[in-house]
Design an enzyme around this catalytic site. Structure first.
Site, short mmCIF file in Angstrom:
data_model
loop_
_atom_site.label_atom_id
_atom_site.label_comp_id
_atom_site.label_asym_id
_atom_site.label_seq_id
_atom_site.Cartn_x
_atom_site.Cartn_y
_atom_site.Cartn_z
N GLY A 1 77.36 -72.95 -100.00
CA GLY A 1 78.31 -73.64 -100.85
C GLY A 1 79.04 -72.69 -101.79
O GLY A 1 78.74 -71.50 -101.85
N SER B 1 77.12 -66.96 -104.44
CA SER B 1 75.95 -66.28 -103.87
C SER B 1 76.36 -65.04 -103.09
O SER B 1 75.57 -64.11 -102.92
CB SER B 1 75.15 -67.24 -102.98
OG SER B 1 75.99 -67.85 -102.00
N HIS C 1 95.17 -66.81 -92.65
CA HIS C 1 95.41 -65.58 -91.88
C HIS C 1 96.89 -65.21 -91.86
O HIS C 1 97.29 -64.33 -91.11
CB HIS C 1 94.88 -65.74 -90.45
CG HIS C 1 93.41 -65.50 -90.34
ND1 HIS C 1 92.72 -65.58 -89.14
CD2 HIS C 1 92.49 -65.15 -91.27
CE1 HIS C 1 91.44 -65.30 -89.34
NE2 HIS C 1 91.28 -65.04 -90.63
N ARG D 1 89.32 -64.16 -98.77
CA ARG D 1 88.27 -64.12 -97.75
C ARG D 1 86.89 -64.22 -98.38
O ARG D 1 85.99 -64.87 -97.85
CB ARG D 1 88.40 -62.83 -96.93
CG ARG D 1 87.43 -62.74 -95.76
CD ARG D 1 87.71 -61.52 -94.91
NE ARG D 1 86.76 -61.44 -93.81
CZ ARG D 1 86.04 -60.38 -93.53
NH1 ARG D 1 86.16 -59.28 -94.27
NH2 ARG D 1 85.20 -60.38 -92.52
N HIS E 1 84.00 -66.97 -97.43
CA HIS E 1 82.64 -66.58 -97.02
C HIS E 1 81.60 -67.11 -97.99
O HIS E 1 80.47 -67.39 -97.60
CB HIS E 1 82.55 -65.05 -96.92
CG HIS E 1 83.15 -64.52 -95.66
ND1 HIS E 1 82.51 -63.59 -94.85
CD2 HIS E 1 84.34 -64.77 -95.05
CE1 HIS E 1 83.28 -63.31 -93.82
NE2 HIS E 1 84.40 -64.01 -93.92
N ASP E 2 81.96 -67.24 -99.26
CA ASP E 2 81.03 -67.79 -100.24
C ASP E 2 80.80 -69.27 -99.98
O ASP E 2 79.66 -69.73 -99.88
CB ASP E 2 81.57 -67.59 -101.65
CG ASP E 2 80.62 -68.11 -102.72
OD1 ASP E 2 79.41 -67.81 -102.61
OD2 ASP E 2 81.07 -68.80 -103.65
N THR F 1 105.14 -61.37 -90.98
CA THR F 1 105.24 -61.26 -92.45
C THR F 1 103.83 -61.06 -93.01
O THR F 1 103.28 -61.95 -93.67
CB THR F 1 105.87 -62.54 -93.05
OG1 THR F 1 105.09 -63.68 -92.67
CG2 THR F 1 107.30 -62.71 -92.58
#
Length: 347
Positions: free
Chosen positions: A89, A93, A213, A79, A83-84, A269
């Site tokens: 990009g 960060s 997910h 995750r 998000h990075d 699972t």
């Protein structure tokens, strides 16, 4: 990719879900967008072949240990990578901390990132320290994050794809750029398609990457409206299986609930990286409205059905999509980036 509580708390909750749906299983059981569309600067699998040939083994020694000690490190780090890449990009960060006394918050402190688990950050910190001890000033935090995400996907049962390297770490990290660059729990398919397109990703990429997910968890706040007041109707989302709805309501009351409680994205699972996520959507077992929407929309439904039927096809498509996402907004050279010695601090 919405989702802090000790691992034990959601382990118990997840076990409840597994038991609750055992009979069900037997029958069917998400930078500025201006940078996103540019052709990525050159990165390659063998970028560190001469300067740090053992980088993947070094990172791998940390990820394997983290996976044994805290399995939640897997979805947490995956995750973190998502998000990075979606904000500024793939430039690490997301790892920068807000400078003391600064009025400008870093990405990490944005509201949408407050639920990012510490295990993801700890993994990269440990891996970076080890790599620096062997190859000082050579490997970027951005590349370590990309490698670690792949490692955890594989450790969880998913594909072991080659990771291109050569990213530099970004110099800009602003919380204000986060909200409109990340998908949200209640995003519509139209909104998701528009967002992914702004990053150079297709509808196919959207559905494939959503398959991450298959592992991970979300806090109750991310689906409370869906189970109690869907689109302001004061009713639950009609597209949710009644048994899942009942289980979610038991653990997530409308008011006064425990803010640390989480539910698994994949109720069948939850700790295995597989294609079950897509089967769940077809059985009305998607946790978030943004997940379930992929099966309801005619543009994405056929892709959901296809990926749900073939794990090998999903793994191949996911590997390609991760390579594509990992090329978003890549920075190269000192003009655009840096090579941090400590991932949370600028040079």
């Amino acid at each position: 990719m919405p989702v802090i509580s000790p691992f034990s708390s959601f382990f118990v909750f997840t076990c409840f879900f597994i038991v609750y749906f055992v009979t069900l299983n037997s029958s069917n059981c998400l930078a500025l967008t201006t940078n996103a569309k540019r052709r990525p600067r050159q990165i390659s699998v063998d970028y560190y072949a001469k300067s740090c040939p053992q980088v993947e083994q070094l990172v791998g020694s940390i990820t394997s240990q983290q996976f044994k000690e805290a399995p939640v490190s897997a979805p947490a780090t995956i995750r973190l990578f998502f998000h990075d890449c979606f904000v500024e990009g793939c430039d690490a960060s997301i790892l920068l901390t807000t400078q003391p006394g600064s009025k400008l918050l870093a990405e990490k402190d944005a509201e949408d990132n407050k639920d990012l688990r510490t295990e993801g950050f700890e993994t990269i910190t440990r891996a970076k320290a080890l790599v620096e001890s062997k190859c000082p000033g050579v490997v970027s935090c951005a590349d370590i994050l990309a490698i670690a995400a792949r490692d955890f996907i594989h450790l969880s049962g998913g594909p072991n794809y080659p990771v291109k390297k050569g990213r530099w770490d970004g110099k800009i990290s602003m919380a204000t750029r986060v909200p409109y660059n990340l998908p949200h729990a209640n995003s519509t398919v139209d909104q998701l398609i528009k967002l992914f397109s702004s990053k150079g990703l297709t509808i196919q990429d959207l559905v494939v990457l959503s398959g991450a997910h298959t592992i991970g968890f979300a806090h109750c706040k991310n689906f409370l409206d869906r189970i109690y007041n869907y689109k302001g109707t004061k009713q639950a989302d009609p597209s949710i299986d009644p048994r899942l709805l009942k289980a979610l309501k038991m653990s997530c009351p409308q008011v006064g609930g425990n803010a640390d409680i989480v539910a698994p994205f994949d109720v069948t699972t939850p700790f295995v990286f597989d294609q079950a996520y897509y089967g769940n959507l077809q059985s009305k077992l998607g946790l978030l409205a943004s997940d379930q929407g992929l099966f309801l929309d005619p543009r994405t439904k056929p892709i959901v059905q296809s990926l749900g039927q073939d794990k090998a096809k999903f793994f191949q498509a996911f590997s390609a999509a991760m390579d594509k996402m990992g090329s978003i907004g890549v920075k190269r050279g000192r003009r655009h980036g840096e090579k941090r010695k400590v991932c949370s601090m600028h040079m």
